[in-house]
Design a protein around this motif. Structure first.
Motif, PDB file in Angstrom:
ATOM      1  N   HIS A 135       0.836  -1.139  -0.005  1.00  0.00           N
ATOM      2  CA  HIS A 135       0.094  -0.099  -0.152  1.00  0.00           C
ATOM      3  C   HIS A 135       0.907   1.272   0.011  1.00  0.00           C
ATOM      4  O   HIS A 135       0.475   2.228   0.644  1.00  0.00           O
ATOM      5  N   ARG A 136       2.115   1.263  -0.661  1.00  0.00           N
ATOM      6  CA  ARG A 136       2.994   2.300  -0.699  1.00  0.00           C
ATOM      7  C   ARG A 136       3.184   2.755  -2.361  1.00  0.00           C
ATOM      8  O   ARG A 136       3.918   2.134  -2.813  1.00  0.00           O
ATOM      9  N   PHE A 137       2.284   3.762  -2.590  1.00  0.00           N
ATOM     10  CA  PHE A 137       2.184   4.194  -4.111  1.00  0.00           C
ATOM     11  C   PHE A 137       2.380   2.901  -5.230  1.00  0.00           C
ATOM     12  O   PHE A 137       3.422   2.858  -5.905  1.00  0.00           O
ATOM     13  N   GLN A 138       1.255   2.006  -5.081  1.00  0.00           N
ATOM     14  CA  GLN A 138       1.209   0.962  -5.813  1.00  0.00           C
ATOM     15  C   GLN A 138       0.166   1.005  -6.855  1.00  0.00           C
ATOM     16  O   GLN A 138      -0.774   1.023  -6.744  1.00  0.00           O
ATOM     17  N   VAL A 139       0.669   1.163  -8.388  1.00  0.00           N
ATOM     18  CA  VAL A 139      -0.227   1.090  -9.275  1.00  0.00           C
ATOM     19  C   VAL A 139      -0.961  -0.307  -9.407  1.00  0.00           C
ATOM     20  O   VAL A 139      -0.185  -1.443  -9.525  1.00  0.00           O
ATOM     21  N   PHE A 140      -2.237  -0.461  -9.223  1.00  0.00           N
ATOM     22  CA  PHE A 140      -2.914  -2.048  -9.070  1.00  0.00           C
ATOM     23  C   PHE A 140      -3.771  -2.202 -10.338  1.00  0.00           C
ATOM     24  O   PHE A 140      -4.417  -3.424 -10.289  1.00  0.00           O
ATOM     25  N   ALA A 141      -4.490  -1.134 -10.743  1.00  0.00           N
ATOM     26  CA  ALA A 141      -5.854  -1.281 -11.665  1.00  0.00           C
ATOM     27  C   ALA A 141      -5.609  -0.142 -12.963  1.00  0.00           C
ATOM     28  O   ALA A 141      -5.229   0.915 -12.683  1.00  0.00           O
ATOM     29  N   ARG A 142      -6.548  -0.191 -13.803  1.00  0.00           N
ATOM     30  CA  ARG A 142      -6.648   0.561 -14.776  1.00  0.00           C
ATOM     31  C   ARG A 142      -8.006   0.526 -15.301  1.00  0.00           C
ATOM     32  O   ARG A 142      -8.576  -0.579 -15.348  1.00  0.00           O
ATOM     33  N   LYS A 143      -8.592   1.524 -15.852  1.00  0.00           N
ATOM     34  CA  LYS A 143      -9.715   1.545 -16.471  1.00  0.00           C
ATOM     35  C   LYS A 143      -9.775   2.477 -17.802  1.00  0.00           C
ATOM     36  O   LYS A 143      -9.672   3.680 -17.689  1.00  0.00           O
ATOM     37  N   GLY A 144      -9.669   2.003 -18.962  1.00  0.00           N
ATOM     38  CA  GLY A 144      -9.236   2.875 -20.239  1.00  0.00           C
ATOM     39  C   GLY A 144      -7.959   3.346 -19.940  1.00  0.00           C
ATOM     40  O   GLY A 144      -6.820   2.865 -19.714  1.00  0.00           O
ATOM     41  N   LYS A 145      -7.911   4.579 -20.051  1.00  0.00           N
ATOM     42  CA  LYS A 145      -6.438   5.390 -19.613  1.00  0.00           C
ATOM     43  C   LYS A 145      -6.302   5.867 -18.544  1.00  0.00           C
ATOM     44  O   LYS A 145      -5.484   6.849 -18.245  1.00  0.00           O
ATOM     45  N   VAL A 146      -7.342   5.519 -17.402  1.00  0.00           N
ATOM     46  CA  VAL A 146      -7.055   5.990 -15.995  1.00  0.00           C
ATOM     47  C   VAL A 146      -6.386   4.784 -15.319  1.00  0.00           C
ATOM     48  O   VAL A 146      -6.888   3.746 -15.291  1.00  0.00           O
ATOM     49  N   VAL A 147      -5.634   5.024 -14.461  1.00  0.00           N
ATOM     50  CA  VAL A 147      -4.741   4.111 -13.350  1.00  0.00           C
ATOM     51  C   VAL A 147      -5.103   4.518 -12.213  1.00  0.00           C
ATOM     52  O   VAL A 147      -5.475   5.664 -11.734  1.00  0.00           O
ATOM     53  N   PHE A 148      -5.195   3.552 -11.236  1.00  0.00           N
ATOM     54  CA  PHE A 148      -5.458   3.781  -9.835  1.00  0.00           C
ATOM     55  C   PHE A 148      -4.400   3.272  -8.886  1.00  0.00           C
ATOM     56  O   PHE A 148      -3.637   2.262  -9.274  1.00  0.00           O
ATOM     57  N   ILE A 149      -3.933   4.212  -8.183  1.00  0.00           N
ATOM     58  CA  ILE A 149      -2.860   3.973  -7.274  1.00  0.00           C
ATOM     59  C   ILE A 149      -3.134   3.990  -5.960  1.00  0.00           C
ATOM     60  O   ILE A 149      -3.761   4.953  -5.297  1.00  0.00           O
ATOM     61  N   ASP A 150      -2.982   2.984  -5.326  1.00  0.00           N
ATOM     62  CA  ASP A 150      -3.042   2.589  -3.718  1.00  0.00           C
ATOM     63  C   ASP A 150      -1.881   3.238  -3.010  1.00  0.00           C
ATOM     64  O   ASP A 150      -0.723   2.705  -2.904  1.00  0.00           O
ATOM     65  N   ASP A 151      -2.005   4.527  -2.322  1.00  0.00           N
ATOM     66  CA  ASP A 151      -0.904   4.887  -1.487  1.00  0.00           C
ATOM     67  C   ASP A 151      -1.541   5.190   0.128  1.00  0.00           C
ATOM     68  O   ASP A 151      -1.246   6.273   0.479  1.00  0.00           O
ATOM     69  N   SER A 152      -2.166   4.409   0.430  1.00  0.00           N
ATOM     70  CA  SER A 152      -3.023   4.437   1.529  1.00  0.00           C
ATOM     71  C   SER A 152      -2.056   4.831   2.909  1.00  0.00           C
ATOM     72  O   SER A 152      -2.715   5.310   3.855  1.00  0.00           O
ATOM     73  N   ILE A 153      -0.807   4.276   2.844  1.00  0.00           N
ATOM     74  CA  ILE A 153       0.001   4.626   4.039  1.00  0.00           C
ATOM     75  C   ILE A 153       0.636   6.035   3.888  1.00  0.00           C
ATOM     76  O   ILE A 153       1.086   6.462   4.957  1.00  0.00           O
TER      77      ILE A 153
END
Length: 417
Positions: free
Chosen positions: A268-286
């Protein structure tokens, strides 16, 4: 009789630890979750919802402030309030490497345990990083504990064989009330060290250096670099050397080289984990400190839909203003998200997510982000603690990921970038 105050992963871990020793206890939680209560009762423990019992010790979860009225009342009735680190130290003979600091605790903990395993030791990590320290201390040859200020403010006799003090910055002012109180909690890691113990410390941090030089422990300084990961690795290397020195064992250089090729990553430290089209999702919950969020806002692909909020820790939003042109929309969640987002100024669109339940709030935040983005990134970098809506930052991250996949996100791999 012992009272375990607060369930969640820490409290349930404490109950399992006590059960293994055949010790009796009761439990209490301000916001009991049905599943957690059922698990506690299945372990053979009963609740004390009225807090009427007579308790010698109260093991309080890290999320419960020491000044909580219930804890104050229990103290007045003669109870001694402690945390899981103190309990593990008192009831298990396993030596502990204790690691704290404002930044870098998780990576240093993971690195240290990994390097010690590479030297042939059964080293297990726990504490502020999953699992709880009490879950691993009995099975380990040496336990490597990540320790937050919340955990360290409730230690008494706790004495790690190797203490690692990474840095003393600004954090958790909402909880501790002042920078001095926050630093005092951190420095509890050092207060019981003896000449038979070791202290690994950051010689570039003046406050850390001052504390180290007044310690009777054997000193192992490290010099941090510009890259936080490198700095954390330097600390882990020194911690590994220090523990081997205490054992009278030389460092196996070939084994070390092999370990360095397989270093673990903190979750959970700046992890790109998913995308939808040209949008990426980044988990930096920490990312709950200003410096970490600034780094995330610099690195995330623009335009950014930024999910922020939770329990404000006294973060400095002013330092983030130069990065706000990269933000398309700020999605404010949790207790203090609206207040935090409002202070960003007029240049950023703000959407207040009013749902009080964490998972519903996260799903709506992701949906609002997708309405506004055709490309760029949705970034969870909350700049706040999670306890108002989630069990911890990992639970918040899970809620974010669940929402993303529920709304059509697809797993991301480097080959899909």
């Amino acid at each position: 009789m012992i009272l375990v105050y607060g369930l969640g992963r820490s409290g349930l871990g404490v109950l399992r630890f006590l059960r293994r020793r055949g010790l009796s206890a009761r439990f209490y939680d301000d916001r009991p979750q049905e599943r957690e209560v059922a698990e506690a009762m299945a372990l053979g423990f009963a609740p004390d919802w009225a807090l009427e019992g007579s308790y010698r010790e109260v093991v309080a979860a890290p999320g419960v402030p020491l000044g909580h009225p219930h804890l104050e009342a229990l103290r007045k009735r003669g109870a001694w309030v402690l945390g899981e680190a103190e309990l593990a130290f008192r009831l298990s003979p396993t030596p502990i490497v204790g690691i704290t600091g404002t930044a870098g605790k998780t990576s240093t903990t993971l690195f240290t345990a990994h390097l010690l395993r590479g030297q042939g030791l059964k080293a297990l990590e726990g504490g502020n990083v999953d699992p709880p320290l009490v879950e691993v201390v009995d099975a380990a040859e040496v336990a490597v504990a990540e320790l937050s200020s919340f955990q360290l403010e409730r230690v008494h006799a706790f004495r790690p064989r190797v203490a690692v003090l990474l840095n003393l910055g600004v954090d958790h002012l909402d909880r501790h009330g002042s920078l001095e109180a926050y630093h005092t909690a951190k420095l509890n890691l050092l207060k019981n060290l003896t000449p038979e113990d070791a202290l690994v410390y950051n010689e570039a941090d003046p406050k850390v250096r001052e504390a180290a030089r007044s310690s009777p422990a054997r000193l192992y300084p490290f010099s941090p670099g510009d890259d936080p990961r490198t700095s954390n690795l330097q600390a882990a290397l020194q911690a590994t050397r220090a523990y081997l020195d205490l054992l009278g064992r030389p460092l196996d250089e070939k084994a070390l080289e092999a370990s360095l090729r397989t270093l673990p990553e903190a979750p959970h430290r700046f992890q790109v984990f998913a995308r939808k089209g040209k949008v990426v999702f980044i988990d930096d919950s920490i990312a709950t400190r200003t410096a970490a969020v600034a780094a995330a806002l610099r690195a995330a692909p623009a335009p950014i839909a930024w999910i922020l909020g939770g329990e404000d820790k006294g973060a400095d939003l002013e330092a983030l203003r130069p990065l706000l042109p990269r933000v398309r929309v700020a999605l404010a969640i949790g207790r203090d998200g609206p207040k935090m987002a409002a202070s960003l100024g007029e240049g950023v669109e703000v959407v207040v997510i009013g749902e009080r339940e964490g998972r519903k709030a996260m799903e709506r935040a992701v949906a609002e982000a997708l309405r506004r983005l055709e490309e760029g990134s949705v970034l969870l970098a909350p700049l706040a603690a999670s306890f108002d809506q989630f069990q911890d930052y990992k639970d918040r991250a899970r809620a974010f990921r669940e929402a993303v996949f529920a709304l059509g996100g697809e797993p991301w791999t480097p080959s899909t970038s």
